[in-house]
Design an enzyme around this catalytic site. Structure first.
Site, PDB file in Angstrom:
ATOM      1  N   HIS A   1       0.847  -1.196   0.000  1.00  0.00           N
ATOM      2  CA  HIS A   1       0.000   0.000   0.000  1.00  0.00           C
ATOM      3  C   HIS A   1       0.885   1.250   0.000  1.00  0.00           C
ATOM      4  O   HIS A   1       0.690   2.162  -0.808  1.00  0.00           O
ATOM      5  CB  HIS A   1      -0.931  -0.005   1.216  1.00  0.00           C
ATOM      6  CG  HIS A   1      -1.559   1.320   1.513  1.00  0.00           C
ATOM      7  ND1 HIS A   1      -2.557   1.863   0.731  1.00  0.00           N
ATOM      8  CD2 HIS A   1      -1.332   2.225   2.491  1.00  0.00           C
ATOM      9  CE1 HIS A   1      -2.911   3.031   1.222  1.00  0.00           C
ATOM     10  NE2 HIS A   1      -2.182   3.295   2.293  1.00  0.00           N
TER      11      HIS A   1
ATOM     12  N   SER B   1      -1.537  27.365  -5.203  1.00  0.00           N
ATOM     13  CA  SER B   1      -1.238  28.770  -5.484  1.00  0.00           C
ATOM     14  C   SER B   1      -1.820  29.239  -6.816  1.00  0.00           C
ATOM     15  O   SER B   1      -1.783  30.425  -7.124  1.00  0.00           O
ATOM     16  CB  SER B   1       0.283  28.999  -5.495  1.00  0.00           C
ATOM     17  OG  SER B   1       0.833  28.546  -4.286  1.00  0.00           O
TER      18      SER B   1
ATOM     19  N   TRP C   1       7.098  -0.012   3.899  1.00  0.00           N
ATOM     20  CA  TRP C   1       7.591   0.728   2.723  1.00  0.00           C
ATOM     21  C   TRP C   1       8.941   1.353   3.010  1.00  0.00           C
ATOM     22  O   TRP C   1       9.654   1.753   2.096  1.00  0.00           O
ATOM     23  CB  TRP C   1       6.582   1.787   2.263  1.00  0.00           C
ATOM     24  CG  TRP C   1       6.690   3.100   2.974  1.00  0.00           C
ATOM     25  CD1 TRP C   1       6.125   3.409   4.171  1.00  0.00           C
ATOM     26  CD2 TRP C   1       7.412   4.260   2.551  1.00  0.00           C
ATOM     27  NE1 TRP C   1       6.457   4.693   4.520  1.00  0.00           N
ATOM     28  CE2 TRP C   1       7.239   5.247   3.550  1.00  0.00           C
ATOM     29  CE3 TRP C   1       8.183   4.574   1.428  1.00  0.00           C
ATOM     30  CZ2 TRP C   1       7.819   6.512   3.466  1.00  0.00           C
ATOM     31  CZ3 TRP C   1       8.760   5.844   1.356  1.00  0.00           C
ATOM     32  CH2 TRP C   1       8.571   6.798   2.359  1.00  0.00           C
TER      33      TRP C   1
ATOM     34  N   HIS D   1      15.018  13.035  11.941  1.00  0.00           N
ATOM     35  CA  HIS D   1      13.837  13.121  12.807  1.00  0.00           C
ATOM     36  C   HIS D   1      12.960  11.876  12.682  1.00  0.00           C
ATOM     37  O   HIS D   1      12.042  11.699  13.465  1.00  0.00           O
ATOM     38  CB  HIS D   1      13.038  14.413  12.570  1.00  0.00           C
ATOM     39  CG  HIS D   1      12.425  14.539  11.215  1.00  0.00           C
ATOM     40  ND1 HIS D   1      12.168  15.748  10.632  1.00  0.00           N
ATOM     41  CD2 HIS D   1      12.007  13.608  10.318  1.00  0.00           C
ATOM     42  CE1 HIS D   1      11.627  15.553   9.440  1.00  0.00           C
ATOM     43  NE2 HIS D   1      11.515  14.278   9.238  1.00  0.00           N
ATOM     44  N   HIS D   2      13.255  11.036  11.699  1.00  0.00           N
ATOM     45  CA  HIS D   2      12.550   9.758  11.616  1.00  0.00           C
ATOM     46  C   HIS D   2      13.243   8.711  12.466  1.00  0.00           C
ATOM     47  O   HIS D   2      12.821   7.560  12.512  1.00  0.00           O
ATOM     48  CB  HIS D   2      12.519   9.266  10.167  1.00  0.00           C
ATOM     49  CG  HIS D   2      11.807  10.211   9.246  1.00  0.00           C
ATOM     50  ND1 HIS D   2      10.463  10.138   9.019  1.00  0.00           N
ATOM     51  CD2 HIS D   2      12.243  11.280   8.544  1.00  0.00           C
ATOM     52  CE1 HIS D   2      10.102  11.105   8.185  1.00  0.00           C
ATOM     53  NE2 HIS D   2      11.168  11.819   7.889  1.00  0.00           N
TER      54      HIS D   2
ATOM     55  N   TYR E   1       8.829  16.017   0.499  1.00  0.00           N
ATOM     56  CA  TYR E   1       8.605  17.316  -0.127  1.00  0.00           C
ATOM     57  C   TYR E   1       8.419  17.193  -1.626  1.00  0.00           C
ATOM     58  O   TYR E   1       7.754  18.027  -2.243  1.00  0.00           O
ATOM     59  CB  TYR E   1       9.722  18.290   0.258  1.00  0.00           C
ATOM     60  CG  TYR E   1       9.520  18.660   1.701  1.00  0.00           C
ATOM     61  CD1 TYR E   1       8.546  19.586   2.046  1.00  0.00           C
ATOM     62  CD2 TYR E   1      10.181  17.992   2.711  1.00  0.00           C
ATOM     63  CE1 TYR E   1       8.261  19.858   3.364  1.00  0.00           C
ATOM     64  CE2 TYR E   1       9.909  18.261   4.043  1.00  0.00           C
ATOM     65  CZ  TYR E   1       8.948  19.198   4.358  1.00  0.00           C
ATOM     66  OH  TYR E   1       8.650  19.449   5.662  1.00  0.00           O
TER      67      TYR E   1
ATOM     68  N   THR F   1       6.799  26.990   5.913  1.00  0.00           N
ATOM     69  CA  THR F   1       5.492  26.382   5.638  1.00  0.00           C
ATOM     70  C   THR F   1       4.383  27.310   6.112  1.00  0.00           C
ATOM     71  O   THR F   1       3.367  27.504   5.431  1.00  0.00           O
ATOM     72  CB  THR F   1       5.374  25.011   6.322  1.00  0.00           C
ATOM     73  OG1 THR F   1       6.572  24.276   6.051  1.00  0.00           O
ATOM     74  CG2 THR F   1       4.183  24.243   5.808  1.00  0.00           C
TER      75      THR F   1
ATOM     76  N   LYS G   1       3.671  30.117   3.726  1.00  0.00           N
ATOM     77  CA  LYS G   1       2.818  29.735   2.596  1.00  0.00           C
ATOM     78  C   LYS G   1       1.354  29.800   2.978  1.00  0.00           C
ATOM     79  O   LYS G   1       0.525  30.357   2.261  1.00  0.00           O
ATOM     80  CB  LYS G   1       3.173  28.324   2.136  1.00  0.00           C
ATOM     81  CG  LYS G   1       4.533  28.274   1.494  1.00  0.00           C
ATOM     82  CD  LYS G   1       4.720  26.975   0.762  1.00  0.00           C
ATOM     83  CE  LYS G   1       5.666  27.151  -0.389  1.00  0.00           C
ATOM     84  NZ  LYS G   1       5.073  27.692  -1.587  1.00  0.00           N
TER      85      LYS G   1
ATOM     86  N   ASP H   1       6.183  21.724 -26.454  1.00  0.00           N
ATOM     87  CA  ASP H   1       6.220  20.375 -25.893  1.00  0.00           C
ATOM     88  C   ASP H   1       7.292  20.363 -24.809  1.00  0.00           C
ATOM     89  O   ASP H   1       7.853  21.419 -24.489  1.00  0.00           O
ATOM     90  CB  ASP H   1       6.555  19.349 -27.001  1.00  0.00           C
ATOM     91  CG  ASP H   1       6.037  17.955 -26.646  1.00  0.00           C
ATOM     92  OD1 ASP H   1       6.355  17.477 -25.539  1.00  0.00           O
ATOM     93  OD2 ASP H   1       5.312  17.357 -27.464  1.00  0.00           O
TER      94      ASP H   1
ATOM     95  N   HIS I   1      13.209  11.896   3.441  1.00  0.00           N
ATOM     96  CA  HIS I   1      12.592  13.152   3.816  1.00  0.00           C
ATOM     97  C   HIS I   1      12.411  14.100   2.630  1.00  0.00           C
ATOM     98  O   HIS I   1      11.318  14.616   2.438  1.00  0.00           O
ATOM     99  CB  HIS I   1      13.264  13.856   4.990  1.00  0.00           C
ATOM    100  CG  HIS I   1      12.365  14.950   5.458  1.00  0.00           C
ATOM    101  ND1 HIS I   1      11.328  14.730   6.318  1.00  0.00           N
ATOM    102  CD2 HIS I   1      12.255  16.228   5.061  1.00  0.00           C
ATOM    103  CE1 HIS I   1      10.634  15.847   6.444  1.00  0.00           C
ATOM    104  NE2 HIS I   1      11.183  16.770   5.698  1.00  0.00           N
TER     105      HIS I   1
ATOM    106  N   GLU J   1      11.891  13.175  -0.237  1.00  0.00           N
ATOM    107  CA  GLU J   1      10.772  12.534  -0.935  1.00  0.00           C
ATOM    108  C   GLU J   1       9.430  13.086  -0.449  1.00  0.00           C
ATOM    109  O   GLU J   1       8.502  13.303  -1.227  1.00  0.00           O
ATOM    110  CB  GLU J   1      10.843  11.016  -0.700  1.00  0.00           C
ATOM    111  CG  GLU J   1       9.626  10.224  -1.144  1.00  0.00           C
ATOM    112  CD  GLU J   1       9.435  10.209  -2.652  1.00  0.00           C
ATOM    113  OE1 GLU J   1      10.421  10.416  -3.373  1.00  0.00           O
ATOM    114  OE2 GLU J   1       8.292   9.985  -3.089  1.00  0.00           O
TER     115      GLU J   1
ATOM    116  N   ARG K   1       1.947   1.210  15.004  1.00  0.00           N
ATOM    117  CA  ARG K   1       1.520   1.027  13.622  1.00  0.00           C
ATOM    118  C   ARG K   1       1.926  -0.364  13.139  1.00  0.00           C
ATOM    119  O   ARG K   1       2.666  -1.073  13.796  1.00  0.00           O
ATOM    120  CB  ARG K   1       2.156   2.108  12.736  1.00  0.00           C
ATOM    121  CG  ARG K   1       3.665   2.013  12.666  1.00  0.00           C
ATOM    122  CD  ARG K   1       4.287   3.258  12.067  1.00  0.00           C
ATOM    123  NE  ARG K   1       4.125   3.295  10.622  1.00  0.00           N
ATOM    124  CZ  ARG K   1       4.933   3.979   9.802  1.00  0.00           C
ATOM    125  NH1 ARG K   1       5.941   4.676  10.283  1.00  0.00           N
ATOM    126  NH2 ARG K   1       4.722   3.976   8.508  1.00  0.00           N
TER     127      ARG K   1
ATOM    128  N   SER L   1      13.119   6.191 -13.906  1.00  0.00           N
ATOM    129  CA  SER L   1      12.045   6.944 -14.533  1.00  0.00           C
ATOM    130  C   SER L   1      11.925   8.338 -13.908  1.00  0.00           C
ATOM    131  O   SER L   1      11.802   9.335 -14.616  1.00  0.00           O
ATOM    132  CB  SER L   1      10.738   6.173 -14.384  1.00  0.00           C
ATOM    133  OG  SER L   1       9.637   7.021 -14.499  1.00  0.00           O
ATOM    134  N   SER L   2      11.991   8.407 -12.576  1.00  0.00           N
ATOM    135  CA  SER L   2      11.865   9.707 -11.910  1.00  0.00           C
ATOM    136  C   SER L   2      12.998  10.633 -12.291  1.00  0.00           C
ATOM    137  O   SER L   2      12.795  11.831 -12.499  1.00  0.00           O
ATOM    138  CB  SER L   2      11.904   9.538 -10.393  1.00  0.00           C
ATOM    139  OG  SER L   2      10.761   8.913  -9.963  1.00  0.00           O
TER     140      SER L   2
HETATM  141 CU   LIG Z   1      10.969  13.641   7.412  1.00  0.00          CU
END
Ligand SMILES: [Cu+2]
Ligand SMILES: [Cu+2]
Lengths: 529, 380
Positions: free
Chosen positions: A79, A271, A144, A305-306, A260, A331, A334, A108, A256, A258, A453, A172-173
């Site tokens: 998932h 916006s 994941w 922080h993870h 963002y 943040t 914004k 293009d 991390h 990722e 979790r 690909s990315s």
């Molecule tokens: Cu993070």
């Protein structure tokens, strides 16, 4: 610029798309590729969503009812992987493909053949990933985040296929990111300086640099896993002189940014939508750009922080706590800017605007829980509980996914030349809004009360809120099938849309007829601020 | 009417946020206050940052919904022209910054306290295993495994679930009240995380590394927690139970435990020399198998393909006895198959091996006696 315009005037411009199957396989057209990305993302969203339904069905009541713990772990893992790499990221690339050339006045993307390749890798990558579920020992079951050594020494044999599919997605990315950068740098309409670019373009430019910096780290870390599993190295095995925590440092150095990568383009979309339906220019354009850039830079300095509970030294713990708290500042800027845009505007609440407002409120709630998680001593209680699950679903579902849905409603008239049914759109919004909050809000409470979790069964005190979450999830899930219906109905029988169906919308894309011509701008438009 | 609904939804939201944490002290829907100085500090950090967020939310969303309501085109609102103001931008950069600094100060103080593991009175080594915890009282020479005690039929919904469903173990970790206890946390296989919310202690158990944490419990009682890091199939089934006892009760418990250990040693010695019959070993072996091995190799002996090998018809379980003994005693390093030499008595080892060699139609007819196990252990 030169190459692209020559290419288009030479031949392509004189004929429309090829017919049938080969149109899609050989296409180098940014709209066709964008469309394929969006449909792939939606298919993955439904597949990843059905896995979430399995998870929520199992968690409906305490006890094991539907699936065994081993399979449950495969569901949570898949998932997560499918939603992150299969739904959210390709959807944003799809939007980039469709919108960036139109927004900057280009015909293009800069590298159309690479564009084709970077899309066509994906169905194979995800096909492979899904096939692992049917292999001996089952698919990836290590979350994941695939922490070693659970994902190396203790993994099912299918892990090697998982690694290969991650490599493909990364490839690909990276190609997608290079294409976005090349397009934005080289193909803007004359007069469109960097500080005059639409914000979606700006946020995607920054996102593309994040991708370029982060994806190779992911590729590196899965390669090290591959070596550990198949070639006898010990990067992540303490018995061989390696370090399992090294895995986490590398993973989150990718992971991390990722986060963002999945939210900056959303900021861009919001916006555009908020000013359009406020009929007022975006407040603080340049501070929006600077805030996005500072979030991007900070995002490379907060990965640990993870990992507050892995036993970092005190100084490290403090550094990552402070750095993480800092992200709240840009943040906040914004959010304040969006609200100031609405302030003293002339508002209407069409579907895209409803999703955008919900984005601002619910993403901010996710931001608040993020701030709480940044407080390292408190994080010792939150880490790896449902509080974290609530947090990141609040930033990803009403964050990333609502922004994608809002974008779809907002630009659908431009894409297919037809309007969606406004009444159905509003129903879809409220249906999703209720389902989503029922699903994820109670997770804050069970998490704080102590539910870890990634468990298939839980203690009795968590039962009520889990049942509410499950009911919410079924409501939210069905709402997305309704979305599919709305989109299909719009494409087939929607009312014809004018070039600019929104009174307050601005930008070059609205100067094109609806639906937009196959090659967006064959002659560079005049860009006036 | 849409906008009205939106406003209502928002107030419902705030109401939930405000009301639920209040009630939740009883309902167990908030972070527990806990029973240590550190857990109180953590709880108060949590509530402080929570209320700060609520305050910001009320102001920011208040302004937003106010303008959504009043500045609507349908109410005749005309859009203003302003779209930039450097001063405002600076102000709303600085105010959050100040709030954050104010928040960082108490957080830093608490963190420094949490990291001070010096001068401990009791040292406990905690080792995570797939899927149980091992506790070793370093100063008192006591050690034991702590395993989930919820019966399988409750998990399978074949029996009513009791109050502490999934949060109960066969042997809890017993700790003294009012003493500084230091935990040395590590793992035997994958990463686990030892977490007891009431103590505000959560530390990852990492193979090959030792993490430190500490606690000083204020009140006697039973405190329950769970493994907090995904560690494989039965991650959800390795709870933690801490029983905090007064100092006298704790000393009595330690003395009792040591006497028990002595008695167990003698019983083991006696049973090791006892003449076990094949049937007795099979009966004992079936129990040990169900308790320890079935989690992976499954009650049917069929394992899980490609993850846990089947023992039914396995070349090891039907082949050379010595090899079978070796793998059970020493495990296979780097796989989920642990070494059981230290975990089980010679009798239990002999029994479970005998069982594996004869159950599920393996029918080798072999009987492995405790003496044979002892002989292997003596050789090392
Ligand atoms: Cu993070
Ligand atoms: Cu675990």
């Amino acid at each position: 610029m030169d190459v692209a315009s020559e290419h288009s005037t030479d031949h392509d411009a004189h004929h429309g798309p090829a017919k049938g199957f080969t149109r899609w396989v050989y296409t180098t057209n940014h709209k066709d590729i964008g469309t394929m990305y969006l449909w792939l993302a939606f298919a993955m969203f439904l597949i990843g969503g059905s896995m979430a339904m399995v998870i929520r069905a199992e968690l409906f009541q305490p006890g094991l009812q539907l699936v065994q713990p081993g399979f449950f772990n495969q569901m949570t893992t898949m998932h997560g992987l499918i939603m992150v790499f299969g739904a959210v990221m390709p959807a944003f690339v799809g939007l980039a493909n469709w919108l960036i050339p139109m927004m900057i006045g280009a015909p293009d993307m800069a590298l159309p053949r690479m564009n084709n390749l970077s899309f066509w890798i994906l169905p194979f990558a995800f096909g492979l990933l899904l096939l692992t579920l049917f292999m001996d020992g089952g698919g990836p079951n290590f979350g994941w985040t695939f922490y070693a050594p659970l994902s190396t020494q203790y993994a099912p044999p299918s892990v090697t296929f998982f690694i290969f599919s991650i490599h493909l997605m990364g490839l690909s990315s990276i190609m997608g990111a290079i294409n976005v950068i090349a397009t934005i740098i080289n193909m803007r309409a004359p007069g469109m300086t960097l500080m005059k670019m639409p914000l979606f373009v700006w946020t995607w430019l920054i996102t593309a640099f994040l991708l370029l910096a982060a994806m190779p780290v992911l590729a590196g870390v899965v390669t090290m896993m591959l070596m550990d599993i198949n070639f006898g190295t010990s990067y992540f095995s303490a018995a061989g002189g390696g370090d399992p925590v090294l895995f986490q440092h590398l993973f989150w150095f990718f992971g991390h940014p990722e986060v963002y990568i999945m939210i900056l383009p959303a900021f861009g979309i919001i916006s555009h939508i908020v000013p359009a339906f406020s009929r007022k220019r975006l407040f603080g354009y340049s501070s929006m750009v600077y805030a996005t850039a500072s979030i991007a830079i900070l995002s490379f300095m907060v990965w640990a922080h993870h990992m507050f509970t892995v036993g970092l030294p005190l100084a490290g713990e403090l550094f990552f706590m402070y750095a993480t708290m800092m992200i709240a500042v840009p943040t906040g800027v914004k959010v304040f800017n969006w609200i100031s845009t609405m302030f003293r505007g002339s508002l209407t609440l069409e579907t895209p605007m409803l999703f955008a407002i919900a984005f601002i409120v619910l993403f901010t709630i996710g931001g608040f829980s993020g701030l709480m998680l940044a407080i390292s001593p408190a994080d010792f209680q939150y880490q790896d509980t449902y509080f974290v699950v609530a947090h990141f679903h609040y930033v990803l579902v009403p964050g990333a996914i609502f922004s994608i849905i809002a974008a779809a409603y907002f630009w659908l008239p431009k894409w297919c030349g037809r309007m969606y049914d406004e009444k159905l759109g509003k129903i879809h919004f409220w249906w999703s809004f209720v389902g989503l909050n029922l699903t994820f809000f109670p997770m804050h409470f069970v998490g704080l009360a102590g539910m870890p979790r990634r468990i298939p069964d839980y203690a009795l005190q968590f039962a009520d809120f889990n049942m509410i979450s499950s009911i919410g999830a079924f409501i939210f899930g069905t709402a997305q099938l309704f979305f599919l219906y709305i989109v299909v109905k719009c494409i087939l029988t929607g009312e014809k849309a004018p070039a600019c169906p929104w009174e307050g919308a601005e930008g070059l894309e609205w100067t094109l007829p609806s639906p937009a011509p196959y090659h967006s701008f064959t002659v560079p438009p005049k860009f006036e601020d | 009417m849409v906008e009205l609904n939106l406003t209502k939804g928002y107030w419902l939201f705030i109401a939930l946020y405000l009301v639920v944490p209040q009630v939740s002290a009883d309902l167990k829907y908030n972070m527990p206050v806990g029973v240590t100085e550190v857990s109180h500090a953590v709880h108060s950090l949590h509530m402080t940052i929570f209320w700060i967020c609520v305050a910001i939310a009320v102001i920011v969303f208040g302004v937003m919904f106010w303008s959504i309501f009043h500045h609507r085109k349908s109410r005749g609102a005309k859009a203003a022209q302003f779209h930039e103001n450097t001063l405002v931008e600076i102000i709303w950069t600085l105010i959050p910054l100040v709030i954050l600094v104010a928040m960082a100060v108490p957080a830093t103080a608490t963190l420094i306290k949490m990291y001070d593991t010096s001068d401990a009175d009791v040292d406990i080594q905690i080792t995570g295993y797939q899927w149980k915890w091992h506790y070793k009282y370093v100063n008192d020479d006591i050690e034991f495994f702590s395993t989930l005690s919820t019966p399988a039929d409750q998990i399978k919904n074949e029996a009513p679930k009791d109050t502490n469903y999934l949060l109960e173990v066969d042997q809890p970790l017993v700790l003294p009240v009012g003493k500084k206890v230091r935990f040395l946390v590590t793992s035997n296989d994958v990463i686990h995380s030892w977490w007891v919310p009431d103590l505000a202690v959560k530390r990852d158990a990492i193979p090959g590394f030792i993490n430190e944490a500490w606690t000083k419990i204020e009140r006697s009682g039973t405190y329950r927690g769970q493994c907090a890091e995904l560690c494989g199939k039965d991650h959800g089934f390795m709870p933690i139970v801490v029983e905090a006892k007064s100092e006298q009760e704790y000393s009595a418990w330690v003395a009792n435990k040591q006497a028990e250990k002595e008695a167990a040693k003698q019983a083991a010695a006696a049973s090791a020399t006892k003449e076990w019959s094949h049937d007795e070993l099979m009966a004992e072996g079936e129990k040990v198998y169900a308790r320890i091995c079935a989690a992976c190799h499954q009650p049917t002996g069929m394992g899980i393909p490609s993850v846990f090998p089947a023992l039914k018809g396995s070349p090891v379980a039907t082949g050379n006895v010595q090899e079978h003994i070796n793998i059970v005693l020493h495990g296979r390093p780097g796989t989920a198959m642990q070494a059981f030499a230290q975990q089980l008595s010679t009798t239990e080892l002999a029994a479970v091996i005998t069982y594996e060699r004869n159950a599920w139609d393996n029918n080798t007819g072999d009987t492995v006696l405790p003496q044979a196990i002892q002989a292997v252990l003596d050789k090392q």
